[in-house]
Motif scaffolding. Sequence first.
Motif, mmCIF file in Angstrom:
data_model
loop_
_atom_site.group_PDB
_atom_site.id
_atom_site.type_symbol
_atom_site.label_atom_id
_atom_site.label_comp_id
_atom_site.label_asym_id
_atom_site.label_seq_id
_atom_site.Cartn_x
_atom_site.Cartn_y
_atom_site.Cartn_z
ATOM 1 N N LYS A 34 13.861 61.927 32.643
ATOM 2 C CA LYS A 34 12.976 61.632 31.695
ATOM 3 C C LYS A 34 12.247 62.899 30.944
ATOM 4 O O LYS A 34 12.319 64.028 31.686
ATOM 5 N N GLN A 36 10.137 64.828 28.550
ATOM 6 C CA GLN A 36 8.785 65.065 27.293
ATOM 7 C C GLN A 36 9.307 65.609 26.141
ATOM 8 O O GLN A 36 10.021 66.614 25.959
ATOM 9 N N HIS A 50 9.727 60.722 26.183
ATOM 10 C CA HIS A 50 8.525 60.128 26.186
ATOM 11 C C HIS A 50 7.750 61.010 24.744
ATOM 12 O O HIS A 50 7.652 62.435 25.018
ATOM 13 N N PRO A 52 3.990 61.617 23.973
ATOM 14 C CA PRO A 52 2.828 61.450 24.639
ATOM 15 C C PRO A 52 1.720 61.088 23.488
ATOM 16 O O PRO A 52 1.645 61.500 22.486
ATOM 17 N N ASP A 83 1.191 56.186 24.003
ATOM 18 C CA ASP A 83 2.695 56.616 24.511
ATOM 19 C C ASP A 83 3.499 55.875 23.979
ATOM 20 O O ASP A 83 3.509 54.661 23.764
ATOM 21 N N TYR A 85 8.150 55.560 24.294
ATOM 22 C CA TYR A 85 9.079 56.137 25.166
ATOM 23 C C TYR A 85 10.315 55.373 24.389
ATOM 24 O O TYR A 85 10.263 54.419 23.945
ATOM 25 N N GLY A 95 7.067 52.538 29.338
ATOM 26 C CA GLY A 95 8.260 52.992 30.223
ATOM 27 C C GLY A 95 8.808 51.940 31.103
ATOM 28 O O GLY A 95 9.637 52.396 31.799
#
Length: 131
Positions: A34, A36, A50, A52, A83, A85, A95
């Motif tokens: 995962k 960011q 991800h 955000p 968010d 993903y 997610g």
Amino acid sequence: MKLARILFAAATCATLTACAGLPPSTAEISKAPKIQFGQTLPEGDNYVLHFPAGTPLPVSTVVDGNLFEHEGQATLHVTLKRDVYMFRQFASFDGQNWQPARKLIETHLELRIPQKDGSNAGYLHIQMDQK
């Protein structure tokens, strides 16, 4: 015999195309790192990225080429409402539930040279909407 090979090839292509549209399995997602947004991306495409909500996301624009004496670039900052993903060509808002990105997000790209009213030499518009 030739017809059988053609039919087999067509069936194989159809099967592979259908599989390519299937969302990733929970096991496949759980094994993927995962990441960011802003972190270094690993090699390949086996990771969940991800983006955000509420975080300024830089979008770089560049106009260059041998036609120009002076080239230009700018960075715009946009902020997501929720968010997002991404895993390969799939997207998710939580997610957990994955779909092909084109089924969740609609993207339109418009380029005009010159801008329709003539006020700018060019106009670039990218519109992204949740479906």
